[in-house]
Design a protein around this motif. Structure first.
Motif, short mmCIF file in Angstrom:
data_model
loop_
_atom_site.label_atom_id
_atom_site.label_comp_id
_atom_site.label_asym_id
_atom_site.label_seq_id
_atom_site.Cartn_x
_atom_site.Cartn_y
_atom_site.Cartn_z
N ASN A 354 72.12 51.84 19.37
CA ASN A 354 71.35 51.05 20.02
C ASN A 354 70.23 50.54 19.15
O ASN A 354 69.73 49.13 19.11
CB ASN A 354 71.14 50.94 21.68
CG ASN A 354 72.34 50.99 22.46
OD1 ASN A 354 73.28 50.50 21.91
ND2 ASN A 354 72.09 51.66 23.72
N ILE A 397 63.88 44.10 25.03
CA ILE A 397 64.75 43.78 26.16
C ILE A 397 63.93 42.95 27.00
O ILE A 397 62.87 43.25 27.33
CB ILE A 397 65.07 45.25 27.00
CG1 ILE A 397 65.87 45.99 25.98
CG2 ILE A 397 66.15 44.71 28.20
CD1 ILE A 397 66.34 47.38 26.60
N VAL A 401 65.82 41.78 32.74
CA VAL A 401 67.06 42.50 32.74
C VAL A 401 66.88 44.09 32.72
O VAL A 401 67.81 44.76 32.58
CB VAL A 401 68.00 42.13 31.75
CG1 VAL A 401 68.50 40.51 31.94
CG2 VAL A 401 67.61 42.12 30.58
N GLN A 402 65.58 44.60 32.62
CA GLN A 402 65.48 45.96 32.17
C GLN A 402 65.87 46.90 33.43
O GLN A 402 66.14 48.03 33.22
CB GLN A 402 63.69 46.24 32.07
CG GLN A 402 63.22 45.61 30.77
CD GLN A 402 61.70 46.05 30.68
OE1 GLN A 402 61.31 46.96 30.99
NE2 GLN A 402 61.27 45.26 29.68
N LYS A 404 68.39 46.25 34.98
CA LYS A 404 70.16 46.31 35.12
C LYS A 404 70.41 47.15 33.96
O LYS A 404 71.86 47.45 34.23
CB LYS A 404 70.43 44.95 35.18
CG LYS A 404 69.69 44.17 36.41
CD LYS A 404 70.44 42.84 36.06
CE LYS A 404 69.95 41.75 37.05
NZ LYS A 404 70.54 40.46 36.90
N ILE A 405 69.88 47.52 32.95
CA ILE A 405 70.44 47.92 31.62
C ILE A 405 71.39 49.32 31.97
O ILE A 405 72.24 49.78 31.28
CB ILE A 405 69.52 48.36 30.58
CG1 ILE A 405 68.49 49.16 31.17
CG2 ILE A 405 68.89 47.04 30.26
CD1 ILE A 405 67.34 49.72 29.88
N THR A 411 75.53 44.71 29.95
CA THR A 411 75.28 44.72 28.46
C THR A 411 74.60 43.47 28.26
O THR A 411 74.95 42.42 28.60
CB THR A 411 76.51 44.97 27.65
OG1 THR A 411 76.30 45.08 26.29
CG2 THR A 411 77.45 43.82 27.73
N THR A 412 73.80 43.53 27.01
CA THR A 412 73.03 42.53 26.46
C THR A 412 73.59 42.23 25.06
O THR A 412 73.44 41.16 24.59
CB THR A 412 71.59 42.91 26.12
OG1 THR A 412 71.33 43.77 25.38
CG2 THR A 412 70.81 43.09 27.38
N GLY A 420 79.22 47.78 28.08
CA GLY A 420 78.46 48.02 28.81
C GLY A 420 78.30 49.25 29.84
O GLY A 420 77.62 49.40 30.90
N THR A 448 61.50 48.39 21.92
CA THR A 448 61.96 49.23 22.97
C THR A 448 61.88 50.81 22.74
O THR A 448 62.07 51.32 21.58
CB THR A 448 63.67 48.66 23.33
OG1 THR A 448 63.88 47.47 23.55
CG2 THR A 448 63.93 49.70 24.59
#
Length: 456
Positions: A354, A397, A401-402, A404-405, A411-412, A420, A448
């Protein structure tokens, strides 16, 4: 009494009124319908006896009184369970007895009757008072019974309504239960399908990470294989020289010793690089097979460094133009950490992949050539915990949405580039499998940082 005078008609009329009252009070028309047909005609006997009275002497009146009393007593006896009827019987019994005795004395013992007329009158008066009192009591009892009957009927009606409501509710409950059961079965079917889909996606995620690992291994394993091949060729040449030297008549011991030393060094290097290739293959096999959950002491620094380079070379195998700076800062005091190495390897591979993906995307979006992709990995020991930090200077990020990851299937990445499940599986492995923590710190457009904490 003379049947020819008006008192006869009064007696018959009074008897009819009494019988009518008894019929109405005891409700014989509904309670004793068969007997009631005869009871309401009893007044006819009065006229029959009136006819006989013109022929026979007066005592026939006593027979009429007896008929009336018998009719009343017979009626009451058939309704003895009816409480007001028993009270009514108690009311008329003394008066009837005294009335009969009085008439008998008046006709059969006239002198005795005249001598004791005052006593008879007093007794009659008392009997009338007794009769009136108990008639009132019987009437009150009937009203109470009627009221109780009305309340009982109301209660029965309420029970009927409640029973009807109960049946209706039972029907609705049964109908709703059937609906819920159907929905439950549908949900169970849906859950089964979702579990099957999830299993397929998890397998896809594992295969995707295995693909990343394989690409990195293909590049990484090439170096030790090249060393093994090169030192093998050199060793063959040294053996040939040594063989030639030994075949000479004038052998050089120093040269032979030097050749043997070089040959030994080459074999040591072959062994070293062969071991390196073997460890890479072993890591790949551990990563590809299902986790047994068996923990074992593992060199966290070596594991981290190995998967970092495998992830980097895996991405370079896909994109030859990609380059990034790798910075490492490993704490040598960590020593051996108890863990499931293939599981933590999956976590590290996912985080590294990632990170390289993020810096690669930022490099593609960069407006100038001054941006230099960089991934920094460090390990340290603090408060009895091993801490692994994976930091990149990629796209970052968004704050929205941090949270929810780590959720499954979130998935982003664009469609087709991520399932995901990678971070979700990594989070479960660290938190549930190793009682650690996995946290993220990110700022959009700057980079990140993922922080893994494991009990040391």
């Amino acid at each position: 009494m003379n049947w020819s005078d008006g008192e006869s008609y009064i007696a018959i009329g009074l008897a009819s009124v009494i019988i009518r009252y008894i019929r109405k009070f005891l409700e014989t028309e509904t309670r004793l319908p068969g007997w009631d047909r005869y009871l309401k005609q009893v007044w006819l006997t009065g006229f029959i006896l009136m006819g006989f009275g013109s022929i026979f002497p007066d005592p026939w009146l006593i027979w009429y009184e007896l008929i009336i009393i018998f009719s009343i007593v017979y009626t009451i006896s058939h309704l003895y369970e009816f409480r007001p009827a028993r009270t009514l019987l108690l009311a008329i019994a003394p008066y009837s007895f005294i009335l009969i005795v009085k008439d008998l004395l008046e006709h059969l013992a006239r002198k005795f009757y005249n001598a004791n007329e005052d006593y008879v009158s007093s007794t009659s008066t008392f009997a009338i008072i007794w009769l009136i009192t108990f008639v009132v009591i019987a009437n009150n009892q009937k009203k109470s019974l009627a009221k109780a009957q009305l309340e009982h009927e109301k209660e029965l009606e309420q029970r009927r309504i409640i029973e009807a409501k109960k049946n209706e509710l039972e029907y609705l409950v049964a109908e709703r239960t059937a609906e819920i059961t159907r929905q439950k079965e549908e949900l169970e079917q849906t859950v089964t399908e979702l579990k099957a889909t999830q299993s397929q996606l998890v397998q896809s995620e594992k295969m995707a990470s295995l693909g990343e690992l394989t690409a990195g291994i293909a590049h990484e394993i090439q170096n030790p294989l090249n060393f093994v091949n090169n030192f093998s060729e050199v060793s063959i040449e040294l053996i040939d020289e040594l063989t030639e030297e030994q075949a000479k008549a004038d052998r050089d011991p120093e040269l032979e010793a030097e050749l043997l030393t070089d040959l030994k060094q080459n074999l040591q290097k072959i062994t070293h690089h062969g071991g390196r290739a073997s460890s890479i293959v072993k890591g790949m096999l551990q990563h590809s097979r299902a986790s047994t959950g068996q923990r074992e002491p593992t060199d966290l620094n070596a594991l981290t460094d190995e998967y970092l380079r495998l992830a980097y070379h895996g991405l370079r195998a896909k994109d030859k133009t990609f380059n990034a700076t790798l910075k490492t800062d490993f704490d040598t005091s960590l020593g051996q950490i108890s863990m499931v190495p293939q599981d933590i390897g999956r976590v590290l591979l996912n985080l590294f992949t990632n990170a390289f993906y993020a810096v690669q995307q930022r490099q593609k979006l960069a407006q100038d050539s001054t941006y230099q992709p960089c991934v920094t990995v460090s390990t340290r020991c603090a408060n009895g915990e091993a801490i692994i930090t994976v930091e990149d200077n990629g796209t970052g990020i968004p704050e929205s949405v941090q949270q929810k990851i780590f959720q499954p299937f979130f998935t982003t990445k664009p469609t087709g580039e991520g399932t995901g499940l990678g971070l979700s599986l990594a989070y479960d492995i660290v938190t549930k499998g190793h009682s650690g923590t996995l946290e993220v710190e990110s700022k959009e457009g700057e980079g990140t940082t993922f922080i893994i904490t494991l009990p040391a």
